[in-house]
Write an enzyme that holds these catalytic residues in place. Structure first.
Site, short mmCIF file in Angstrom:
data_model
loop_
_atom_site.label_atom_id
_atom_site.label_comp_id
_atom_site.label_asym_id
_atom_site.label_seq_id
_atom_site.Cartn_x
_atom_site.Cartn_y
_atom_site.Cartn_z
N CYS A 73 57.55 98.84 56.69
CA CYS A 73 57.31 99.68 57.87
C CYS A 73 56.99 98.83 59.09
O CYS A 73 55.94 98.18 59.13
CB CYS A 73 56.17 100.65 57.54
SG CYS A 73 55.46 101.51 58.94
N CYS A 126 53.78 99.68 60.91
CA CYS A 126 52.64 99.27 60.07
C CYS A 126 52.34 97.79 60.28
O CYS A 126 51.18 97.40 60.39
CB CYS A 126 52.94 99.51 58.60
SG CYS A 126 53.23 101.24 58.15
#
Length: 106
Positions: A31, A34
């Site tokens: 991600c 993230c």
């Protein structure tokens, strides 16, 4: 250096009760947002050491916790006060947003 605690299906309940205020970062290695939020969360762990427990939950390695917490997109930050969900934010939020939410709980 302060290390964030790694959340597992086995230690989740213990961690959220381990301090008056706990922050869990739900993330995954693939991600992008993230990965961009990770250094901020690490800074928060250092800045709030002794006042807030900061933990990370890799949603690819945990099955039960993300489902139990209703995680539908990542990154998601969940803020706990006295073992209960007090707040949450979704997406790569700025450090000032995290600080404001934590300060409101302290």
């Amino acid at each position: 250096m302060i290390m964030e605690i790694e959340i597992t299906d086995q230690n989740y309940a213990e961690v959220i009760k381990s301090a008056p205020v706990v922050l869990i970062d739900f993330w995954a290695p693939w991600c992008g947002p993230c990965r961009s939020l990770a250094p901020t969360v690490a800074e928060i762990a250092i800045q709030y050491e002794g006042r807030v427990v900061v933990a990370k939950c890799n949603v690819d390695e945990c099955d039960d916790v993300p489902a139990e917490c209703g995680i539908r997109s990542i990154p998601t930050l969940i803020y706990y006060k006295d073992g209960q969900v007090a707040d949450r934010s979704v997406g790569a939020v700025p450090k000032s947003d995290i600080e404001g939410r934590l300060n409101a709980l302290l």
